[in-house]
Structure formats: C-alpha cells, structure tokens
Design a protein around this motif. Structure first.
Motif, short mmCIF file in Angstrom:
data_model
loop_
_atom_site.label_atom_id
_atom_site.label_comp_id
_atom_site.label_asym_id
_atom_site.label_seq_id
_atom_site.Cartn_x
_atom_site.Cartn_y
_atom_site.Cartn_z
N ASN A 192 -119.35 -27.99 -73.92
CA ASN A 192 -120.49 -26.81 -74.32
C ASN A 192 -121.86 -27.08 -73.50
N ALA A 193 -122.29 -26.60 -72.53
CA ALA A 193 -123.51 -26.78 -72.07
C ALA A 193 -123.77 -28.18 -71.46
N GLY A 194 -122.63 -28.56 -71.07
CA GLY A 194 -122.91 -30.19 -70.48
C GLY A 194 -121.21 -30.49 -69.93
N SER A 195 -121.41 -30.98 -68.61
CA SER A 195 -119.92 -31.20 -67.96
C SER A 195 -120.04 -32.41 -66.98
N PHE A 196 -119.14 -32.36 -66.04
CA PHE A 196 -119.25 -33.21 -65.00
C PHE A 196 -120.70 -33.06 -64.30
N PRO A 206 -105.52 -29.13 -71.07
CA PRO A 206 -106.14 -27.89 -71.28
C PRO A 206 -107.39 -28.21 -71.55
N VAL A 207 -108.39 -27.54 -70.85
CA VAL A 207 -109.85 -27.91 -70.82
C VAL A 207 -110.78 -26.52 -70.68
N LEU A 208 -111.73 -26.40 -71.67
CA LEU A 208 -112.75 -25.43 -71.77
C LEU A 208 -114.19 -25.76 -71.60
N PHE A 209 -114.95 -25.08 -70.68
CA PHE A 209 -116.31 -25.27 -70.46
C PHE A 209 -117.20 -23.92 -70.94
N GLN A 210 -118.04 -23.98 -71.72
CA GLN A 210 -118.79 -22.88 -72.24
C GLN A 210 -120.38 -23.22 -71.83
N ILE A 211 -120.99 -22.05 -71.46
CA ILE A 211 -122.44 -22.18 -71.36
C ILE A 211 -123.02 -20.83 -71.61
N GLY A 212 -124.31 -20.85 -72.02
CA GLY A 212 -125.06 -19.72 -72.09
C GLY A 212 -125.48 -19.02 -71.07
N THR A 232 -135.31 -22.58 -71.66
CA THR A 232 -134.41 -21.01 -71.80
C THR A 232 -135.08 -20.31 -70.70
N GLY A 233 -134.15 -19.64 -69.78
CA GLY A 233 -134.50 -18.93 -68.95
C GLY A 233 -133.98 -17.47 -68.96
N GLN A 234 -134.31 -16.68 -68.04
CA GLN A 234 -133.96 -15.15 -67.86
C GLN A 234 -132.40 -15.24 -67.90
N ASN A 293 -126.54 -13.87 -73.99
CA ASN A 293 -128.11 -14.03 -74.79
C ASN A 293 -127.98 -15.60 -75.41
N LEU A 294 -127.37 -16.48 -74.78
CA LEU A 294 -127.30 -17.82 -75.43
C LEU A 294 -128.05 -18.72 -74.62
N ALA A 295 -129.02 -19.41 -75.34
CA ALA A 295 -129.83 -20.71 -74.61
C ALA A 295 -129.21 -22.01 -74.93
#
Length: 686
Positions: free
Chosen positions: A178-182, A195-201, A210-212, A286-288
C-alpha cells in the motif's frame, strides 16, 4: 547462539484453556547481533489443535510494530477470522531522503531499491533475514499453516512488501503493498511468482503530501502511459515493474466501484500450478497517504485484503512438507523438503576477519569448516550461522628483497609471534603468475587469510623463470622448475635460501613445520618441494600430479582438481592422472587426499566477494544473467564463462552493468564465473 525472549503484555492478554497466552504479545529476537522486536496478536479462538494462517503487517517510515498493532485494523480481523497477525518493527537509522533531507527515523532496509540512502557510518540491517527468522520462531510457538503465510505493508512497509514478494516468495502465499512499491527501473527475479496487490489513493502524492484527487476514470491511462504529471508517472512505473518482475500480460481488466475503488487485474503469461497468481493495481477514491482501515476511510483495507489473500495458498506445500532453512551471515536461506541438498555460502569476510566455521545445525553440513558447503535439510526448520575469526590487528604482508641463487628475489611474508607459530605455509603461483597474486586474488587471499587467522606464517615469491622472464631450463614455459635435483633446480635453491634468511632473522625456528601449497605450475613445484626437503605436507591445486614423486615420496600430499579444468596438461586426462597418482600414495599407505571440485550454482551475492562490488550490484549482475538465460533453474551456468567473456569483449555495450566497473573488477567478475564452473583457476573451497 540466538536468544529469544517473549514478553506478555498483560493488560490486553488472556489465555486459552490450554494455557497459551492470547491477545497482544511482544517478542524480541537477535539477528546479526542486533535485538529486534515484533508484536503479535493471537486470537482468543486459537487452541493449537489445528493450523492457522499468519499475516504480517509492516509499518511505514517513523512507525513501529506497536503503532500498527494499535491503529490499523488487522488485529480485529485476526480476532474475527482466527488467524495470527504479526507486527514487526524496523530499525531506526540516520538517513538522507531525497537530495538533501537529513533525518533520523525508522525505515525498512529496502536497498538497493530505495528512495533514501544511509548517512555515512550507518549500516542497514538485513530485514529479510529478520522476517524469515520471525516465521521460524512463530512456527516453533504456534501451529502455523506454512501454506498460508501472507504479508502486507504500508508506505516504506509497502516498499518492503515488494522486496519480500521477490526475496521471500518461497515462503509467502500472497503479498499486498500500500502506498509504496518498487522504486527503481530494475527487473528482479522472484524465487517464485506469487499473487501481488498494490493499492494507492487518488490523492496520495507521498508522505505529508496530499494533492488534488485524480479522476477515477483515469486509471486505465495512469497505469499504461509513461511520464504523466500525476505522481511523476509512478503509477505507470509501478505497474510496469510488476509486469516485468512477475511475467504478466501487459493488458488488464478494470472492475470495482468508482465511488470507492477501482481494480486493474493483470494475468500471468505462464500460469503456475495450483492456485496460480495475479496482480491487482487498486486506485482508492478520496484517499491520501494513509492506510484505510474502515474508520479513517470508507474502505476497510484489512478486510478487503484478507478476503483476497486468503484465496491463495503457497504452492506445493500440500504435496510434501517443506521446512525453513535460515542461513545467518550467509546465503542459501529458503524453504526445502527434508532430504534436499542445499548449497550455502558464508558472507565474504570483512572488518579484518575471515570465515572460521558453521555453527547451529552444522551436523547437516558436508564440511562445517568450509565457507561454501552443502546442507542436507532435516525434517524440521533449521538455522545455521557463519562464524568468523579475527585476523591479527597488525596484519601486514611485508615485502622483502632477498638475494637468491641467481637473482634478487621479491618475497612477501607474514609471521605470527614465534611462540604461537604452528608452521609456515609457502604459496606458489601458476605459470607466469606473480607471488603477490596470492594477496590480491579474491579466492587465493581467502585461503591465505585463513592460514594467518590460525597462526600460520605465510611466504610467497615468484618462480626464477618469472623473475628473469626467461625459460631457464628450456621446458618451453616460463614457470616453476619441477626437477628433483637441488643442484640443477634454482627454485628449490631459492626456497632453501629464503627459509634460512627468515630463520636467521628469528621469524621461526629450524624445527618449525613447513608446508607447500601451489596452483597449476606452482602446484607441481609444491609437490616436488615437500618431497625433496622432507617437509610436513604439500597441497597441489589443478595439476595432474607427478608420477615419480607419487611412486616414492612419504610426505603427506593433498591433490585438489576441478571437473572442467581447461588448463594446459590438465583436462579430463590430467584429472585421471591426478587420481591415479593419488592411488599410488594410498597403495603405499602414505597420508593423502584427493578431490574433484564440482561446479556449483551462482548465488546472487557472489560478486560482492570482489573489492569494489556491492551486494546490490552483485544481485543486479545475477539478475541480468538470469534474464539472459545464462543460468538454469538451479542457477548453474549453462553457458561457458569463456563464451560470456568473449561476448563482452566483442560487444561491451551489451553489458552496461559491467561497463560501470574498472577493468580489473570486470576481470575478477569473470574469474568468479570460472571458479563456479570449475575452470583452471584456484578456488577458496578448501
């Protein structure tokens, strides 16, 4: 010895009817001499009667295991679904982040794929080794299902999750970041594709940034188009890194609810057995830069990620039991079946020490005194640790100029105090090689240092042919003289003169044992020398042996040959001759030994044995060779080192990683390939 301490935190702890503490627990362990901590949540429903899954949650920069235990939602899911959750703490370091931001904070050591560097004098700890050791300890305490161990991470912990997806994929069933990867544009070779999952806001532009919000409809474009303004194009880079690292199709399917999160799913090009694997790229609305846990955001990531991860099991574990081997201060850790033969290597010596012995479960090693050996896996988890011995603080291989029989000889030597010296080992180089090569070549210096650490004196010098650059005995080569007649052989005369010089200068006594050791031409001479002068023993590397000596000598002799030796007068016929000469010693009941060195696999850190090559650079070279199909599935060379070296010399631009090094380092890299391939070259496997 590794000391393990468990601390029960009583304010949030109960016990099962069997007496097993549940709730919040804190454990400490020691890795590479450093105390590490991790928090654990054991659900109240745990009885130990059946195996349960285990999930790691890795915190981000400035965090620790307890903070994530308390705030991020995983202990609640573990309690509800009856699995064990583990919250390790990283170490605190002085780092430089970005270009000039100096700070002291907690960080997972994700190097070489990191967006920070350690400040001078700071040493990053091996977090992969730490996490693997936690698995072993947890499996020792609880009934853990080895096929259902998962890992999740946030921010810097997400970067660490990516590293674990490569280096721990042999023990993890699935990984979520989450919020960090390669970070770097580098392709890695996972131990197993998983299996790999990557998540980001959509509003996540990094810690405290935090941006637009990015329109959710842009997900397709974000991950398929390079150099977009959003987060400097990182969405595309991260997707591409996963495509390359896990051999995925570049096309994808988008599903989900654009009011909460959209999921782009990538499928593998070559699906594996069993449950296979996939990659999810998730964009959350809507995730920072926070980890959503259902309280700070509508998305309950622990629940969503757990529901996804629990669909996967570690492949092959259902067919046969596999056990964890942890190699401390060395390489070869992994998950193996009982009876598997595993190659292990000690880390290259540093800080004025050298390898001494393997400790821990050393009874399963072929040779516990060898820095590279094999380990037969028992039917349980095992830990083995490389131990090192200090070199003398004042160690210096001094240069002497000594008048020999025909010329002034350059001699290099070191002697321990006379009251401790066990013997003197004389080292002789091959062909036209120089004596000081024993002090500069990676593998030869390893053996020399080992002798010094064990209180032996060291002497090395050139052949008389080399000193004068003349073929003095008309043998056709510039090399050592093998004639047994001391009146005709200037090399035998030089040894006698140099030995007396050091006796006269009180370096050792007349009765101090003398041992000769040589490679190639120097190996022939070593066997002759010990036999003629009646020394304690001789050791020859990569020679066919000398029949007339094997017929008559009573001096103990050890013969070390290499399977693919391509040197002059060696090859298959020379190795057969060496074995037959060994049998002559044996038939006359003379103490003797013989070994035919076998090729060994290339481990990713091999080139870090060379001065000027870091572990990260070594791993990059290994990855390049793997991608170029130079190694088989067990990492043995399937292309001759000569072919690779010729390809480099003809087209160096095709080897950009090597072009970054001085030529002397490049030559050493090819030497290491020749060592593992068992060419005509000295190797430090004793």
């Amino acid at each position: 010895v590794c000391y393990i301490k468990a601390t029960v935190i009583h304010h949030n702890t109960v016990s099962t009817s069997m007496g097993t503490p549940t709730g919040k627990l804190r454990f400490t362990t020691v890795v590479d001499g450093v105390t590490r901590e991790y928090y654990v949540h054991v659900p109240t429903g745990y009885t130990g009667n059946s195996s349960v899954p285990m999930v790691f949650m890795l915190h981000g920069t400035s965090g620790d295991g307890e903070k994530f235990y308390d705030n991020k939602g995983w202990k609640e899911i573990a309690e509800q679904d009856n699995f064990i959750a583990v919250f390790p703490s990283s170490m605190r370091y002085r780092i430089i982040e970005g270009t000039d931001e100096y700070k002291t904070t907690t960080k997972w050591n994700v190097t070489p794929d990191a967006n920070f560097v350690f400040q001078p004098g700071e040493k990053g700890q091996d977090d992969i080794k730490f996490l693997r050791k936690v698995i072993i300890e947890m499996e020792g305490r609880y009934n853990i299902d080895a096929a259902r161990i998962y890992l999740n991470g946030f921010s810097n912990g997400g970067q660490m999750a990516s590293k674990c997806a490569i280096e721990m994929s042999d023990v993890l069933a699935a990984v979520a970041g989450n919020a960090g990867s390669f970070y770097l544009d580098t392709t890695y070779i996972p131990k197993r594709k998983l299996p790999v999952l990557f998540q980001i806001g959509d509003r996540d532009y990094g810690p405290e940034n935090t941006g637009q919000g990015i329109p959710m409809s842009y997900l397709d474009t974000l991950i398929s188009t390079d150099n977009l303004a959003y987060l400097n194009g990182n969405h595309h880079d991260i997707a591409l890194a996963h495509i390359n690292n896990f051999n995925l199709h570049s096309d994808f399917v988008i599903t989900g609810d654009s009011n909460v999160a959209l999921i782009a799913t990538f499928q593998p090009r070559t699906p594996g057995p069993g449950t296979g694997y996939e990659f999810h790229f998730i964009l959350v609305k809507n995730l920072a830069h926070i980890y959503p846990n259902g309280n700070n955001h509508i998305l309950n990531a622990p629940r969503v990620h757990w529901e996804w991860m629990k669909n996967y099991r570690l492949e092959n574990t259902q067919d046969s039991a596999r056990y964890q081997l942890t190699v401390e201060s060395g390489y070869g850790s992994g998950l193996y079946e009982a009876g598997d033969t595993v190659h292990i290597w000690a880390e290259h010596p540093k800080n004025n020490n050298t390898f001494e012995v393997w400790s821990g479960d050393h009874i399963f090693t072929e040779d516990r005194k060898n820095w590279h050996t094999t380990f037969v896996m028992p039917d349980r988890n095992a830990i083995i640790s490389a131990q090192y011995i200090e070199l003398p603080a004042d160690l210096e291989y001094k240069k002497y100029m000594i008048q020999g029989a025909l010329s002034n000889k350059t001699v290099y030597a070191y002697f321990p105090p006379k009251d401790r010296i066990k013997g003197v080992v004389w080292f002789f180089q091959g062909g036209s090689g120089r004596g000081f090569g024993w002090l500069t070549n990676t593998d030869q210096r390893h053996l020399v240092d080992m002798m010094v650490a064990n209180d032996y004196g060291i002497i090395t010098m050139d052949a008389e042919d080399v000193t004068q650059q003349m073929d003095l005995n008309n043998s056709g080569e510039i090399e050592y003289d093998y004639r047994l007649d001391t009146l005709l052989n200037p090399d035998l005369q030089n040894v006698k003169i140099v030995k007396q010089y050091f006796i006269d200068h009180n370096a050792f006594g007349d009765q101090t044992p003398q041992i000769s050791c040589g490679f190639s031409s120097g190996g022939w001479f070593a066997e002759v020398l010990a036999a003629v002068y009646g020394w304690r023993a001789s050791l020859s590397h990569n020679t066919p042996g000398i029949g007339v000596v094997a017929d008559q000598s009573l001096i103990p002799h050890y013969q070390n040959n290499s399977q693919n030796d391509n040197g002059p007068n060696i090859g298959l016929e020379g190795n057969i001759n060496a074995y037959n000469n060994f049998l002559k010693y044996q038939n006359r009941e003379v103490c003797s030994g013989w070994i035919l060195q076998q090729p060994q696999p290339l481990h990713a850190q091999r080139f870090a044995r060379i001065e000027g090559v870091s572990v990260a650079q070594s791993q990059n070279i290994f990855n390049l060779m793997k991608q170029a199909n130079m190694l088989d599935d067990k990492n043995y060379l399937i292309v001759s080192p000569s072919v690779i070296e010729n390809a480099y010399e003809n087209n160096p631009q095709n080897f950009p990683l090597l072009q970054a090094f001085p030529q002397s380092v490049v030559e050493n890299i090819f030497e290491q390939l020749k060592v593992i391939y068992t060419f005509h070259i000295f190797r430090a496997d004793y």
